[in-house]
Design a protein around this motif. Structure first.
Motif, PDB file in Angstrom:
ATOM      1  N   ALA A 169       0.838  -1.198   0.000  1.00 40.21           N
ATOM      2  CA  ALA A 169       0.000   0.000   0.000  1.00 40.21           C
ATOM      3  C   ALA A 169       0.874   1.248   0.000  1.00 40.21           C
ATOM      4  O   ALA A 169       0.630   2.195  -0.762  1.00 40.21           O
ATOM      5  CB  ALA A 169      -0.918  -0.012   1.217  1.00 40.21           C
ATOM      6  N   LEU A 170       1.921   1.239   0.820  1.00 37.80           N
ATOM      7  CA  LEU A 170       2.826   2.389   0.849  1.00 37.80           C
ATOM      8  C   LEU A 170       3.529   2.539  -0.497  1.00 37.80           C
ATOM      9  O   LEU A 170       3.691   3.647  -1.009  1.00 37.80           O
ATOM     10  CB  LEU A 170       3.856   2.217   1.971  1.00 37.80           C
ATOM     11  CG  LEU A 170       3.301   2.322   3.390  1.00 37.80           C
ATOM     12  CD1 LEU A 170       4.408   2.090   4.395  1.00 37.80           C
ATOM     13  CD2 LEU A 170       2.656   3.680   3.614  1.00 37.80           C
ATOM     14  N   ARG A 198       2.432   1.685  -3.370  1.00 39.74           N
ATOM     15  CA  ARG A 198       1.529   2.169  -4.405  1.00 39.74           C
ATOM     16  C   ARG A 198       1.306   3.675  -4.282  1.00 39.74           C
ATOM     17  O   ARG A 198       0.983   4.342  -5.243  1.00 39.74           O
ATOM     18  CB  ARG A 198       0.195   1.430  -4.310  1.00 39.74           C
ATOM     19  CG  ARG A 198      -0.653   1.694  -5.513  1.00 39.74           C
ATOM     20  CD  ARG A 198      -1.806   0.745  -5.629  1.00 39.74           C
ATOM     21  NE  ARG A 198      -2.498   1.083  -6.872  1.00 39.74           N
ATOM     22  CZ  ARG A 198      -3.446   0.374  -7.406  1.00 39.74           C
ATOM     23  NH1 ARG A 198      -3.851  -0.720  -6.828  1.00 39.74           N
ATOM     24  NH2 ARG A 198      -4.018   0.752  -8.530  1.00 39.74           N
ATOM     25  N   ARG A 199       1.469   4.217  -3.063  1.00 37.83           N
ATOM     26  CA  ARG A 199       1.315   5.664  -2.893  1.00 37.83           C
ATOM     27  C   ARG A 199       2.657   6.375  -2.915  1.00 37.83           C
ATOM     28  O   ARG A 199       2.742   7.559  -2.608  1.00 37.83           O
ATOM     29  CB  ARG A 199       0.615   5.949  -1.565  1.00 37.83           C
ATOM     30  CG  ARG A 199      -0.846   5.588  -1.582  1.00 37.83           C
ATOM     31  CD  ARG A 199      -1.424   5.721  -0.206  1.00 37.83           C
ATOM     32  NE  ARG A 199      -1.422   7.108   0.259  1.00 37.83           N
ATOM     33  CZ  ARG A 199      -2.388   7.968   0.009  1.00 37.83           C
ATOM     34  NH1 ARG A 199      -3.422   7.602  -0.702  1.00 37.83           N
ATOM     35  NH2 ARG A 199      -2.335   9.191   0.478  1.00 37.83           N
ATOM     36  N   LYS A 249       6.284   2.483  -7.487  1.00 45.79           N
ATOM     37  CA  LYS A 249       4.844   2.578  -7.643  1.00 45.79           C
ATOM     38  C   LYS A 249       4.361   1.645  -8.754  1.00 45.79           C
ATOM     39  O   LYS A 249       3.372   0.927  -8.587  1.00 45.79           O
ATOM     40  CB  LYS A 249       4.472   4.026  -7.973  1.00 45.79           C
ATOM     41  CG  LYS A 249       2.989   4.217  -8.076  1.00 45.79           C
ATOM     42  CD  LYS A 249       2.646   5.665  -8.297  1.00 45.79           C
ATOM     43  CE  LYS A 249       1.140   5.766  -8.442  1.00 45.79           C
ATOM     44  NZ  LYS A 249       0.676   7.134  -8.412  1.00 45.79           N
ATOM     45  N   ALA A 276      -3.466  -4.733   0.593  1.00 47.29           N
ATOM     46  CA  ALA A 276      -2.852  -3.471   0.178  1.00 47.29           C
ATOM     47  C   ALA A 276      -3.931  -2.468  -0.206  1.00 47.29           C
ATOM     48  O   ALA A 276      -3.854  -1.285   0.164  1.00 47.29           O
ATOM     49  CB  ALA A 276      -1.911  -3.723  -0.996  1.00 47.29           C
ATOM     50  N   GLU A 277      -4.950  -2.919  -0.915  1.00 47.47           N
ATOM     51  CA  GLU A 277      -5.990  -1.989  -1.348  1.00 47.47           C
ATOM     52  C   GLU A 277      -6.832  -1.515  -0.171  1.00 47.47           C
ATOM     53  O   GLU A 277      -7.236  -0.361  -0.115  1.00 47.47           O
ATOM     54  CB  GLU A 277      -6.868  -2.659  -2.406  1.00 47.47           C
ATOM     55  CG  GLU A 277      -6.174  -2.826  -3.728  1.00 47.47           C
ATOM     56  CD  GLU A 277      -5.734  -1.504  -4.338  1.00 47.47           C
ATOM     57  OE1 GLU A 277      -4.543  -1.189  -4.189  1.00 47.47           O
ATOM     58  OE2 GLU A 277      -6.544  -0.784  -4.922  1.00 47.47           O
ATOM     59  N   ARG A 324      -4.708   0.989   1.576  1.00 51.94           N
ATOM     60  CA  ARG A 324      -4.614   2.208   0.775  1.00 51.94           C
ATOM     61  C   ARG A 324      -5.872   3.056   0.979  1.00 51.94           C
ATOM     62  O   ARG A 324      -5.812   4.284   1.030  1.00 51.94           O
ATOM     63  CB  ARG A 324      -4.459   1.852  -0.698  1.00 51.94           C
ATOM     64  CG  ARG A 324      -3.985   3.020  -1.544  1.00 51.94           C
ATOM     65  CD  ARG A 324      -3.568   2.525  -2.909  1.00 51.94           C
ATOM     66  NE  ARG A 324      -4.698   1.996  -3.651  1.00 51.94           N
ATOM     67  CZ  ARG A 324      -5.430   2.712  -4.511  1.00 51.94           C
ATOM     68  NH1 ARG A 324      -5.140   3.967  -4.731  1.00 51.94           N
ATOM     69  NH2 ARG A 324      -6.430   2.158  -5.146  1.00 51.94           N
ATOM     70  N   LEU A 350      -5.295   4.895   4.087  1.00 48.56           N
ATOM     71  CA  LEU A 350      -4.326   5.979   3.891  1.00 48.56           C
ATOM     72  C   LEU A 350      -4.986   7.167   3.196  1.00 48.56           C
ATOM     73  O   LEU A 350      -4.762   8.325   3.538  1.00 48.56           O
ATOM     74  CB  LEU A 350      -3.141   5.478   3.052  1.00 48.56           C
ATOM     75  CG  LEU A 350      -2.209   4.474   3.705  1.00 48.56           C
ATOM     76  CD1 LEU A 350      -1.208   3.946   2.697  1.00 48.56           C
ATOM     77  CD2 LEU A 350      -1.488   5.103   4.881  1.00 48.56           C
ATOM     78  N   ALA A 351      -5.847   6.843   2.209  1.00 44.80           N
ATOM     79  CA  ALA A 351      -6.485   7.912   1.452  1.00 44.80           C
ATOM     80  C   ALA A 351      -7.488   8.672   2.305  1.00 44.80           C
ATOM     81  O   ALA A 351      -7.795   9.830   2.037  1.00 44.80           O
ATOM     82  CB  ALA A 351      -7.166   7.319   0.220  1.00 44.80           C
ATOM     83  N   GLN A 356       5.448   7.611   8.731  1.00 40.16           N
ATOM     84  CA  GLN A 356       4.493   6.531   8.501  1.00 40.16           C
ATOM     85  C   GLN A 356       4.236   5.775   9.798  1.00 40.16           C
ATOM     86  O   GLN A 356       3.100   5.454  10.142  1.00 40.16           O
ATOM     87  CB  GLN A 356       5.025   5.552   7.438  1.00 40.16           C
ATOM     88  CG  GLN A 356       5.278   6.168   6.079  1.00 40.16           C
ATOM     89  CD  GLN A 356       4.012   6.726   5.466  1.00 40.16           C
ATOM     90  OE1 GLN A 356       2.905   6.301   5.765  1.00 40.16           O
ATOM     91  NE2 GLN A 356       4.173   7.729   4.612  1.00 40.16           N
ATOM     92  N   SER A 398      -8.933   1.144   8.776  1.00 43.88           N
ATOM     93  CA  SER A 398      -9.105  -0.015   7.908  1.00 43.88           C
ATOM     94  C   SER A 398      -9.491  -1.285   8.642  1.00 43.88           C
ATOM     95  O   SER A 398      -9.641  -2.319   7.994  1.00 43.88           O
ATOM     96  CB  SER A 398      -7.814  -0.284   7.131  1.00 43.88           C
ATOM     97  OG  SER A 398      -7.171   0.898   6.800  1.00 43.88           O
TER      98      SER A 398
END
Lengths: 483, 341
Positions: A298-299, A301-302, A309, A364-365, A368, A371-372, A393, A405
């Motif tokens: 997840a990290l 991907r961001r 990424k 991960a999603e 994420r 995180l979003a 983080q 989450s």
């Protein structure tokens, strides 16, 4: 208004009336029924239909369940007993199947003299998890640990663990509890050691093999600490050192140590695993490994680094785009073609790796999403404090994102645990289908259909419901904000 | 970085595998070095392969595996049974996960050639049949026009069923099922008029019903299902061992060699064929890389073919299959062992 009253009211009451009970229709059960079940024509109709369906289901299942037979040697015997007791047309559950074969649903083909080993591994799991899962409440942690120790001991005794094993078991578990109580910092280290102990308990063999695997991690860590001023290079060197250890040295050292001090348990091979021992082994290792992997993905991907990424996106989208069964087939069949013949790459290990990768993409999603959901101000605040990326983080972002989450994470866990039954397709004995079909293949139990499903389904329900209740508990505990 | 390493590893493994495939081939040596025979079996088929409450496997296919283990390793218990599903069985064999596949698999052209298997013989001649409820009033499969039929998907039985109805100008309504247990359940719940699967399976299913007298198995057998053990293409010696172990079991029945009298016959038999089979004269075992008494051990493991049949699926067992096509050729069946010479 007040001036009209001044003329019309001729007296003012000066003593209070005693309070009256509310009208019968506005209190107690009647009120509840009126408000919740019969508040309007549509609701009355729905209530009646609902009760009708419930009655239909119960009246179909209840006679079958109430005519159950626990003591019989085969389906035919069950039917005879049912016919003799409740008349020739009665049908009933033949729960004798569960009574006779429960051990295969739970342990698969694990040698029955060694049942205490998976039980101990499962009991120790709670000791390993208690300091982590119940860090918010000492009393809850103590209750869980006490229950785990007592139940493990009692169940192991019922299952016929030898006296020596029972004594050692009790000593080990009590020592661990004492460690958790007296030195909570060390307890986390003990939790990190747990996977290696569990592997040794489940598969047996020499203690030195898992110990040497562990030593690889220690060596890697030491190299990293010694060279930490080199930054990323230190990390790469640490990985290299660990790899060299695992691939070249550890087997040899393990042999030497085993020759000097043979700490061996009777080995149990992977094809003897089955039932819930298999499901829980795969499920727990998948859960434990997919969470950290999911956080990293997840990290990534961001991340602002395009290569990182891109790889994260490719990995996540690839894994999410492929059904789990496909991955399992790859693990069990395709890999055999690539690996040189004679290589023995354990099938359960292969399945665990695939299940972990699969779950980590979903994880991960989910993370994420957490995180979003954090306001941008949190990131900026972390930057303003002068924290570097990892510190920001670890101290600011992830604690909040993970908390948001929790429901999604636990859903992924539950889904993954239930997905472990799919291993039936690669010839492993999951409790739901493979084990049930295998037991039906013996002549005594051919024709039993619902009984195994109900038994296995209820155990799955208990385990999944437990996880779900824990997630609700955790959400309540972590509710620190103003909401 | 990690990704590249992974792909690199895969590529290296693929290269290694190509080299390894070329070098591969001596299964007998591998099995002897390992000390254990890996035998691919069904995950559970009544009478053919099923584990009991203690995890001990038994059944018709299992007995064959034990005979091979006894012949090769001298001990029928030195086996690892690898349960395989319908989807994984052939890949498990060709990838080397199992040494021999004794999993009630039908010998077909495509499997023998395209899938690169070698079927070493037939240990059970099966065929597809139908079961119906007696009150349906049907006495022949030809009268099943328009019936609903419970059929397991993804099997040869599904294709046979379509062929048969088409050839006879009839129609049917398939009810797709996933496993035997589900098929029985659907049939009992009257979701279908007829249930079709291999005749051996039908007999076992009918025998397990609460009311077997209310169900009949129709006389028509609509397909040929020769079930037999298989090995990989390319290792002919290993194939010979598998084939002649099967023949040894069949021949033993023909010559009246049983697990009870085998020691006595080995000493006293005057029949030259029996003497050769049991290694009393001639050393046939040497020609396939085994010792002289290989067949004797194989027969001793679970008895001759007839004994195995009777103990696992025969008329004395609850499954109650008659020998039928699986009788010796001298009894009007198809079991015919090639001469031991």
């Amino acid at each position: 208004m007040s001036d009209t009253h001044a003329q019309t009211v001729s007296f003012v009451r000066d003593s209070m009336l005693p309070p009256e009970p509310p009208p019968a229709a506005q209190a107690g059960a009647i009120r509840w029924l009126r408000e919740n079940l019969f508040s309007g024509p549509l609701n009355i109709l729905l209530t009646l239909v609902g009760f009708g369906v419930l009655w239909l289901v119960a009246s179909t299942i209840w006679p079958w369940l109430s005519h159950s037979v626990w003591n019989a040697g085969s389906m035919a015997e069950c039917r005879k007993i049912i016919a003799a007791t409740w008349g020739p047309d009665a049908s009933g559950a033949c729960l004798a199947l569960i009574k006779n074969r429960w051990n295969q649903f739970v342990f698969g083909f694990y040698p029955s003299a060694l049942y205490w080993r998976p039980v101990l591994a499962f009991g120790m799991l709670f000791l390993a998890l208690a300091p982590v899962l119940f860090s918010e409440s000492r009393s809850a942690s103590r209750r869980v640990m006490a229950l785990a120790v007592v139940l493990t001991f009692v169940i192991a005794q019922i299952l016929g663990a030898p006296g020596m094993a029972l004594v050692l078991m009790a000593l080990a578990m009590l020592a661990w509890v004492a460690l958790i109580e007296l030195r909570p910092g060390w307890a986390l280290l003990a939790s990190c050691l747990y996977p290696f102990v569990a592997v040794w308990l489940l598969w047996g063999g020499s203690l030195w093999s898992p110990a040497m695997a562990l030593a690889g991690f220690v060596i890697g860590y030491l190299v990293w600490r010694a060279l930490s001023r080199l930054g990323m290079l230190a990390f790469a060197l640490a990985v290299l050192a660990a790899a060299v250890w695992w691939l070249l040295l550890s087997g040899w050292v393990a042999q030497a140590l085993a020759a000097a001090l043979p700490l061996r348990l009777q080995p149990v091979s992977s094809d003897q695993f089955g039932g819930f021992v298999l499901s829980i082994t795969i499920g727990v290792s998948g859960i434990a490994m997919s969470l950290p992997l999911g956080v990293i993905l997840a990290l990534a991907r961001r991340s602002d680094l395009p290569v990182v990424k891109m790889f994260a996106v490719m990995f996540i989208e690839f894994i999410r785009g492929v059904p789990l069964i496909t991955l399992l087939f790859v693990a069990s069949l395709l890999l055999n073609y690539f690996l040189p013949p004679g290589t023995n790459f354990d099938i359960i290990l292969r399945v665990i790796i695939m299940v972990t990768l699969f779950a980590s993409a979903y994880m991960a999603e989910v993370i994420r999403g957490g995180l979003a959901a954090l306001p941008k101000g949190q990131y900026e605040a972390a930057d303003a404090l002068g924290l570097d990326y990892w510190k920001a983080q670890r101290l600011i972002i992830l604690p909040q994102a993970l908390k948001i989450s929790i429901p999604g994470i636990v859903s992924t866990f539950i889904g993954m645990f239930k997905d472990t039954t799919l291993v039936v397709f690669v010839g492993l004995f999951d409790p739901l289908k493979a084990m049930a079909d295998t037991i039906r293949a013996s002549f005594e139990w051919k024709g039993a259909y619902w009984e195994p499903y109900i038994f296995v389904g209820s155990i799955f329900f208990i385990l999944c419901f437990g996880m779900s209740r824990y997630s609700m508990y955790l959400e309540r505990r972590l509710k620190r904000d103003h909401r | 970085m990690k990704k590249f390493a992974f792909f690199g590893t895969v590529a290296a493994m693929a290269l290694a595998a190509t080299g390894a495939l070329a070098a591969e081939g001596d299964t007998l040596k591998e099995v002897k070095a390992r000390g254990v025979l890996n035998c691919g079996v069904n995950t559970g088929l009544i009478g053919f392969a099923a584990p009991d409450a203690n995890g001990n496997w038994s059944g018709f296919d299992i007995a064959y595996c034990k005979a091979v283990a006894a012949a090769v390793l001298g001990d029928p218990t030195k086996i690892k049974f690898v349960p395989t599903t319908g989807q994984t069985r052939f890949t498990a064999l060709s990838s080397g996960e199992v040494d021999i596949l004794a999993r009630n698999s039908t010998w077909t052209f495509q499997r023998d050639t395209d899938l690169k298997l070698d079927f070493v013989g037939v240990n059970y001649y099966d065929g597809q049949g139908f079961m119906v409820r007696k009150d349906l009033g049907v006495s022949s499969a030809k009268e099943l026009d328009g019936a609903t039929v419970c059929i397991q998907t993804g099997t040869t039985t599904e294709l046979n069923l379509a062929d048969y109805f088409k050839a006879n100008g009839m129609t049917y309504q398939p009810v797709n099922i996933d496993s035997n247990a589900e098929g029985e359940q659907q049939y009992m719940a009257k979701a279908c008029d007829a249930y079709t699967t291999d005749a051996s399976g039908l007999a076992a299913t009918r025998a397990s019903f609460a009311d077997p007298e209310n169900h009949i198995i129709l006389p028509e057998i609509i397909s040929k299902e020769p079930l037999g053990p298989a090995v990989r293409h390319g290792d002919n010696n290993w194939g010979d061992i598998a084939r002649w172990t099967l023949f040894a079991l069949i021949a033993a029945e023909e010559y009246g060699v049983t697990s009870a009298n085998i020691d006595e016959l080995a000493k006293s038999s005057t029949n030259p064929e029996v003497q050769r089979l049991l290694g009393t004269t001639d050393d046939l075992g040497k020609m396939i890389g085994l010792d002289a008494e290989w067949a004797k051990r194989a027969i001793k493991a679970g008895g001759n073919y007839g004994e195995i049949f009777a103990a696992t699926i025969g008329e004395q067992t609850p499954i109650g299959l008659a020998r039928g096509l699986n009788a010796q050729w001298t009894q009007g069946g198809l079991m015919y062992a090639m001469p031991f010479r």
